[in-house]
Design a protein around this motif. Structure first.
Motif, PDB file in Angstrom:
ATOM      1  N   ARG A   4      39.721 -23.139  -0.255  1.00  0.00           N
ATOM      2  CA  ARG A   4      40.556 -23.362   0.925  1.00  0.00           C
ATOM      3  C   ARG A   4      40.699 -22.026   1.646  1.00  0.00           C
ATOM      4  N   ARG A   5      40.086 -21.916   2.776  1.00  0.00           N
ATOM      5  CA  ARG A   5      40.097 -20.641   3.487  1.00  0.00           C
ATOM      6  C   ARG A   5      41.488 -20.356   4.041  1.00  0.00           C
ATOM      7  N   LEU A   6      41.961 -19.187   3.746  1.00  0.00           N
ATOM      8  CA  LEU A   6      43.237 -18.774   4.314  1.00  0.00           C
ATOM      9  C   LEU A   6      42.956 -17.908   5.535  1.00  0.00           C
ATOM     10  N   SER A   7      44.016 -17.543   6.211  1.00  0.00           N
ATOM     11  CA  SER A   7      43.829 -16.656   7.356  1.00  0.00           C
ATOM     12  C   SER A   7      43.371 -15.304   6.833  1.00  0.00           C
ATOM     13  N   GLY A   8      43.043 -14.431   7.744  1.00  0.00           N
ATOM     14  CA  GLY A   8      42.639 -13.097   7.326  1.00  0.00           C
ATOM     15  C   GLY A   8      41.175 -13.026   6.938  1.00  0.00           C
ATOM     16  N   GLN A   9      40.390 -13.991   7.422  1.00  0.00           N
ATOM     17  CA  GLN A   9      38.950 -13.914   7.162  1.00  0.00           C
ATOM     18  C   GLN A   9      38.367 -12.764   7.962  1.00  0.00           C
ATOM     19  N   LYS A  10      37.479 -12.055   7.326  1.00  0.00           N
ATOM     20  CA  LYS A  10      36.806 -10.966   8.022  1.00  0.00           C
ATOM     21  C   LYS A  10      35.323 -11.024   7.689  1.00  0.00           C
ATOM     22  N   LEU A  11      34.558 -10.460   8.564  1.00  0.00           N
ATOM     23  CA  LEU A  11      33.150 -10.289   8.296  1.00  0.00           C
ATOM     24  C   LEU A  11      33.016  -8.807   7.979  1.00  0.00           C
ATOM     25  N   ARG A  12      32.662  -8.526   6.741  1.00  0.00           N
ATOM     26  CA  ARG A  12      32.587  -7.128   6.308  1.00  0.00           C
ATOM     27  C   ARG A  12      31.166  -6.619   6.475  1.00  0.00           C
ATOM     28  N   ILE A  13      31.031  -5.571   7.263  1.00  0.00           N
ATOM     29  CA  ILE A  13      29.719  -4.982   7.490  1.00  0.00           C
ATOM     30  C   ILE A  13      29.651  -3.667   6.729  1.00  0.00           C
ATOM     31  N   GLN A  14      28.604  -3.518   5.985  1.00  0.00           N
ATOM     32  CA  GLN A  14      28.415  -2.290   5.228  1.00  0.00           C
ATOM     33  C   GLN A  14      27.108  -1.636   5.653  1.00  0.00           C
ATOM     34  N   LEU A  15      27.210  -0.394   6.027  1.00  0.00           N
ATOM     35  CA  LEU A  15      26.027   0.377   6.419  1.00  0.00           C
ATOM     36  C   LEU A  15      25.918   1.529   5.449  1.00  0.00           C
ATOM     37  N   LYS A  16      24.754   1.692   4.849  1.00  0.00           N
ATOM     38  CA  LYS A  16      24.588   2.854   3.991  1.00  0.00           C
ATOM     39  C   LYS A  16      23.165   3.376   4.061  1.00  0.00           C
ATOM     40  N   THR A  17      23.038   4.629   3.677  1.00  0.00           N
ATOM     41  CA  THR A  17      21.699   5.210   3.640  1.00  0.00           C
ATOM     42  C   THR A  17      21.023   4.702   2.374  1.00  0.00           C
ATOM     43  N   LYS A  18      19.778   4.389   2.503  1.00  0.00           N
ATOM     44  CA  LYS A  18      19.016   3.849   1.383  1.00  0.00           C
ATOM     45  C   LYS A  18      18.863   4.909   0.300  1.00  0.00           C
ATOM     46  N   GLN A  19      18.922   4.454  -0.936  1.00  0.00           N
ATOM     47  CA  GLN A  19      18.705   5.367  -2.057  1.00  0.00           C
ATOM     48  C   GLN A  19      17.337   6.028  -1.898  1.00  0.00           C
ATOM     49  N   GLY A  20      17.303   7.329  -2.077  1.00  0.00           N
ATOM     50  CA  GLY A  20      16.019   8.017  -1.973  1.00  0.00           C
ATOM     51  C   GLY A  20      15.694   8.503  -0.569  1.00  0.00           C
ATOM     52  N   SER A  21      16.503   8.079   0.419  1.00  0.00           N
ATOM     53  CA  SER A  21      16.261   8.576   1.781  1.00  0.00           C
ATOM     54  C   SER A  21      16.930   9.942   1.921  1.00  0.00           C
ATOM     55  N   ALA A  22      16.625  10.611   3.008  1.00  0.00           N
ATOM     56  CA  ALA A  22      17.138  11.977   3.193  1.00  0.00           C
ATOM     57  C   ALA A  22      18.646  12.019   3.409  1.00  0.00           C
ATOM     58  N   GLY A  23      19.228  10.893   3.770  1.00  0.00           N
ATOM     59  CA  GLY A  23      20.656  10.888   4.070  1.00  0.00           C
ATOM     60  C   GLY A  23      20.903  11.272   5.520  1.00  0.00           C
ATOM     61  N   LEU A  24      22.159  11.526   5.849  1.00  0.00           N
ATOM     62  CA  LEU A  24      22.538  11.834   7.223  1.00  0.00           C
ATOM     63  C   LEU A  24      23.190  13.208   7.299  1.00  0.00           C
ATOM     64  N   THR A  25      23.055  13.831   8.460  1.00  0.00           N
ATOM     65  CA  THR A  25      23.752  15.098   8.692  1.00  0.00           C
ATOM     66  C   THR A  25      25.202  14.780   9.054  1.00  0.00           C
ATOM     67  N   GLU A  26      26.047  15.802   8.997  1.00  0.00           N
ATOM     68  CA  GLU A  26      27.459  15.604   9.376  1.00  0.00           C
ATOM     69  C   GLU A  26      27.566  15.083  10.810  1.00  0.00           C
ATOM     70  N   ALA A  27      26.694  15.587  11.691  1.00  0.00           N
ATOM     71  CA  ALA A  27      26.730  15.150  13.097  1.00  0.00           C
ATOM     72  C   ALA A  27      26.391  13.664  13.200  1.00  0.00           C
ATOM     73  N   GLN A  28      25.402  13.219  12.412  1.00  0.00           N
ATOM     74  CA  GLN A  28      25.024  11.795  12.440  1.00  0.00           C
ATOM     75  C   GLN A  28      26.136  10.938  11.850  1.00  0.00           C
ATOM     76  N   ILE A  29      26.765  11.445  10.797  1.00  0.00           N
ATOM     77  CA  ILE A  29      27.862  10.703  10.175  1.00  0.00           C
ATOM     78  C   ILE A  29      29.008  10.543  11.170  1.00  0.00           C
ATOM     79  N   ALA A  30      29.295  11.627  11.907  1.00  0.00           N
ATOM     80  CA  ALA A  30      30.349  11.574  12.931  1.00  0.00           C
ATOM     81  C   ALA A  30      29.984  10.566  14.022  1.00  0.00           C
ATOM     82  N   LYS A  31      28.686  10.498  14.335  1.00  0.00           N
ATOM     83  CA  LYS A  31      28.231   9.570  15.367  1.00  0.00           C
ATOM     84  C   LYS A  31      28.420   8.127  14.919  1.00  0.00           C
TER      85      LYS A  31
END
Length: 119
Positions: free
Chosen positions: A70-97
């Motif tokens: 029974r769905r209650l109120s407060g439904q959200k669509l949770r979006i998760q963005l992450k850098t892939k394992q093994g990738s170079a990752g992001l710079t602080e500037a990119q993270i801020a962006k």
């Protein structure tokens, strides 16, 4: 100058599901359309950041209170963005962006539009 340090990064963003669209959002979160939408969003974000889309992972799922189906109120669509394992990752500037994109209404509008079109 040395190249900017990069690190793995992970972001979570909850899109409020508008009242009356819960079932639509739920259906969307299990559909093929979601994959396509997330892919488009991933490519857009990668372009903004100047990284390879293959270095990012983007997931979306329904989150919120669910009492025995029974769905209650407060439904959200949770979006998760992450850098892939093994990738170079992001710079602080990119993270801020990414953070500024999350803080803007961009993701929210993008997903609401996807829900509208997916119905």
């Amino acid at each position: 100058t040395a190249p900017a340090a990069r690190r793995p990064a992970s972001f979570r963003y909850d899109v409020d599901v508008l009242p009356g669209t819960e079932s639509k959002a739920d259906a969307w979160s299990h559909s093929v359309v979601k994959g396509l939408t997330m892919n488009v969003l991933k490519i857009k974000l990668a372009k903004e950041l100047g990284v390879d889309p293959g270095d990012l992972e983007l997931e979306a799922e329904m989150a919120g209170d669910d009492v025995v189906g029974r769905r209650l109120s407060g439904q959200k669509l949770r979006i998760q963005l992450k850098t892939k394992q093994g990738s170079a990752g992001l710079t602080e500037a990119q993270i801020a962006k990414v953070q500024s994109i999350i803080d803007s209404d961009y993701l929210n509008n993008f997903v609401q539009q996807a829900l509208e079109e997916g119905s």
